[in-house]
Design a protein around this motif. Sequence first.
Motif, PDB file in Angstrom:
ATOM      1  N   ILE A  18       0.835  -1.202   0.000  1.00 44.19           N
ATOM      2  CA  ILE A  18       0.000   0.000   0.000  1.00 44.19           C
ATOM      3  C   ILE A  18       0.868   1.250   0.000  1.00 44.19           C
ATOM      4  N   ALA A  19       1.936   1.238   0.779  1.00 42.83           N
ATOM      5  CA  ALA A  19       2.830   2.398   0.838  1.00 42.83           C
ATOM      6  C   ALA A  19       3.516   2.632  -0.509  1.00 42.83           C
ATOM      7  N   ILE A  20       3.947   1.579  -1.166  1.00 46.41           N
ATOM      8  CA  ILE A  20       4.603   1.710  -2.470  1.00 46.41           C
ATOM      9  C   ILE A  20       3.616   2.235  -3.511  1.00 46.41           C
ATOM     10  N   THR A  21       2.401   1.698  -3.486  1.00 48.08           N
ATOM     11  CA  THR A  21       1.375   2.160  -4.425  1.00 48.08           C
ATOM     12  C   THR A  21       1.030   3.619  -4.184  1.00 48.08           C
ATOM     13  N   ALA A  22       0.897   4.004  -2.924  1.00 52.01           N
ATOM     14  CA  ALA A  22       0.586   5.400  -2.601  1.00 52.01           C
ATOM     15  C   ALA A  22       1.721   6.324  -3.020  1.00 52.01           C
ATOM     16  N   ALA A  23       2.959   5.900  -2.811  1.00 47.76           N
ATOM     17  CA  ALA A  23       4.101   6.725  -3.202  1.00 47.76           C
ATOM     18  C   ALA A  23       4.163   6.892  -4.721  1.00 47.76           C
ATOM     19  N   ALA A  24       3.898   5.825  -5.458  1.00 42.73           N
ATOM     20  CA  ALA A  24       3.904   5.914  -6.920  1.00 42.73           C
ATOM     21  C   ALA A  24       2.783   6.817  -7.414  1.00 42.73           C
ATOM     22  N   GLY A  25       1.615   6.688  -6.808  1.00 45.15           N
ATOM     23  CA  GLY A  25       0.494   7.548  -7.181  1.00 45.15           C
ATOM     24  C   GLY A  25       0.769   9.005  -6.877  1.00 45.15           C
ATOM     25  N   LEU A  26       1.377   9.272  -5.742  1.00 44.92           N
ATOM     26  CA  LEU A  26       1.713  10.645  -5.365  1.00 44.92           C
ATOM     27  C   LEU A  26       2.752  11.234  -6.309  1.00 44.92           C
ATOM     28  N   LYS A  27       3.730  10.438  -6.692  1.00 43.70           N
ATOM     29  CA  LYS A  27       4.747  10.906  -7.631  1.00 43.70           C
ATOM     30  C   LYS A  27       4.113  11.238  -8.991  1.00 43.70           C
ATOM     31  N   GLY A  28       3.210  10.398  -9.445  1.00 42.70           N
ATOM     32  CA  GLY A  28       2.511  10.668 -10.699  1.00 42.70           C
ATOM     33  C   GLY A  28       1.653  11.917 -10.611  1.00 42.70           C
ATOM     34  N   TRP A  29       0.960  12.093  -9.501  1.00 38.90           N
ATOM     35  CA  TRP A  29       0.126  13.278  -9.299  1.00 38.90           C
ATOM     36  C   TRP A  29       0.981  14.539  -9.306  1.00 38.90           C
ATOM     37  N   GLN A  30       2.126  14.496  -8.626  1.00 36.52           N
ATOM     38  CA  GLN A  30       2.997  15.665  -8.590  1.00 36.52           C
ATOM     39  C   GLN A  30       3.554  15.973  -9.977  1.00 36.52           C
ATOM     40  N   GLY A  31       3.854  14.946 -10.754  1.00 40.95           N
ATOM     41  CA  GLY A  31       4.319  15.157 -12.122  1.00 40.95           C
ATOM     42  C   GLY A  31       3.248  15.797 -12.985  1.00 40.95           C
ATOM     43  N   TRP A  32       2.006  15.348 -12.830  1.00 35.73           N
ATOM     44  CA  TRP A  32       0.901  15.921 -13.590  1.00 35.73           C
ATOM     45  C   TRP A  32       0.693  17.380 -13.203  1.00 35.73           C
ATOM     46  N   LEU A  33       0.755  17.670 -11.902  1.00 37.96           N
ATOM     47  CA  LEU A  33       0.616  19.054 -11.454  1.00 37.96           C
ATOM     48  C   LEU A  33       1.738  19.935 -12.006  1.00 37.96           C
ATOM     49  N   GLU A  34       2.939  19.400 -12.065  1.00 40.30           N
ATOM     50  CA  GLU A  34       4.068  20.162 -12.610  1.00 40.30           C
ATOM     51  C   GLU A  34       3.847  20.463 -14.087  1.00 40.30           C
ATOM     52  N   ILE A  35       3.323  19.501 -14.828  1.00 40.88           N
ATOM     53  CA  ILE A  35       3.019  19.748 -16.242  1.00 40.88           C
ATOM     54  C   ILE A  35       1.988  20.851 -16.370  1.00 40.88           C
ATOM     55  N   LYS A  36       0.952  20.817 -15.551  1.00 37.07           N
ATOM     56  CA  LYS A  36      -0.083  21.848 -15.611  1.00 37.07           C
ATOM     57  C   LYS A  36       0.479  23.218 -15.221  1.00 37.07           C
ATOM     58  N   ARG A  37       1.377  23.255 -14.243  1.00 38.79           N
ATOM     59  CA  ARG A  37       2.009  24.526 -13.859  1.00 38.79           C
ATOM     60  C   ARG A  37       2.826  25.090 -15.020  1.00 38.79           C
ATOM     61  N   MET A  38       3.546  24.209 -15.713  1.00 41.32           N
ATOM     62  CA  MET A  38       4.346  24.659 -16.854  1.00 41.32           C
ATOM     63  C   MET A  38       3.444  25.165 -17.974  1.00 41.32           C
ATOM     64  N   GLU A  39       2.322  24.508 -18.212  1.00 38.75           N
ATOM     65  CA  GLU A  39       1.387  24.968 -19.237  1.00 38.75           C
ATOM     66  C   GLU A  39       0.837  26.346 -18.885  1.00 38.75           C
ATOM     67  N   LEU A  40       0.495  26.535 -17.624  1.00 38.77           N
ATOM     68  CA  LEU A  40      -0.044  27.825 -17.200  1.00 38.77           C
ATOM     69  C   LEU A  40       0.992  28.930 -17.306  1.00 38.77           C
ATOM     70  N   SER A  41       2.222  28.628 -16.940  1.00 35.99           N
ATOM     71  CA  SER A  41       3.255  29.664 -16.969  1.00 35.99           C
ATOM     72  C   SER A  41       3.678  30.004 -18.405  1.00 35.99           C
ATOM     73  N   SER A  42       3.559  29.052 -19.322  1.00 38.27           N
ATOM     74  CA  SER A  42       3.954  29.321 -20.699  1.00 38.27           C
ATOM     75  C   SER A  42       2.817  29.930 -21.511  1.00 38.27           C
ATOM     76  N   GLY A  43       1.633  29.967 -20.965  1.00 34.98           N
ATOM     77  CA  GLY A  43       0.499  30.521 -21.683  1.00 34.98           C
ATOM     78  C   GLY A  43      -0.140  29.536 -22.622  1.00 34.98           C
ATOM     79  N   ARG A  44       0.325  28.305 -22.612  1.00 33.11           N
ATOM     80  CA  ARG A  44      -0.218  27.285 -23.503  1.00 33.11           C
ATOM     81  C   ARG A  44      -1.629  26.888 -23.097  1.00 33.11           C
ATOM     82  N   ALA A  45      -1.996  27.069 -21.850  1.00 34.30           N
ATOM     83  CA  ALA A  45      -3.324  26.686 -21.388  1.00 34.30           C
ATOM     84  C   ALA A  45      -4.396  27.571 -22.014  1.00 34.30           C
ATOM     85  N   ASP A  46      -4.012  28.779 -22.460  1.00 31.17           N
ATOM     86  CA  ASP A  46      -4.978  29.662 -23.095  1.00 31.17           C
ATOM     87  C   ASP A  46      -5.304  29.212 -24.511  1.00 31.17           C
ATOM     88  N   ALA A  47      -4.589  28.236 -24.999  1.00 27.15           N
ATOM     89  CA  ALA A  47      -4.832  27.749 -26.351  1.00 27.15           C
ATOM     90  C   ALA A  47      -6.142  26.975 -26.448  1.00 27.15           C
TER      91      ALA A  47
END
Length: 77
Positions: A18-47
């Motif tokens: 359970i701990a390994i699964t939760a850690a992997a899920g959290l890492k994936g979630w943080q990666g997705w959030l980072e992608i969204k932050r980069m999209e917002l900062s580059s203005g690509r989200a307005d596309a």
Amino acid sequence: MTDPTSIVAIASSLIAAIAITAAAGLKGWQGWLEIKRMELSSGRADATMPQAGNRIELADLKERVRKLEAIAAGIDL
């Protein structure tokens, strides 16, 4: 199978899984959030707002889909 050692071993294995699964899920979630932050900062989200040419193409596609649905339903246009 009722001895305490095997029960503790199974329980600890389940907790570790359970701990390994939760850690992997959290890492994936943080990666997705980072992608969204980069999209917002580059203005690509307005596309997501369609421009005039894109709106015309979208209207054409919707019209084609409407015609295909009518053909599939057996309705004569």
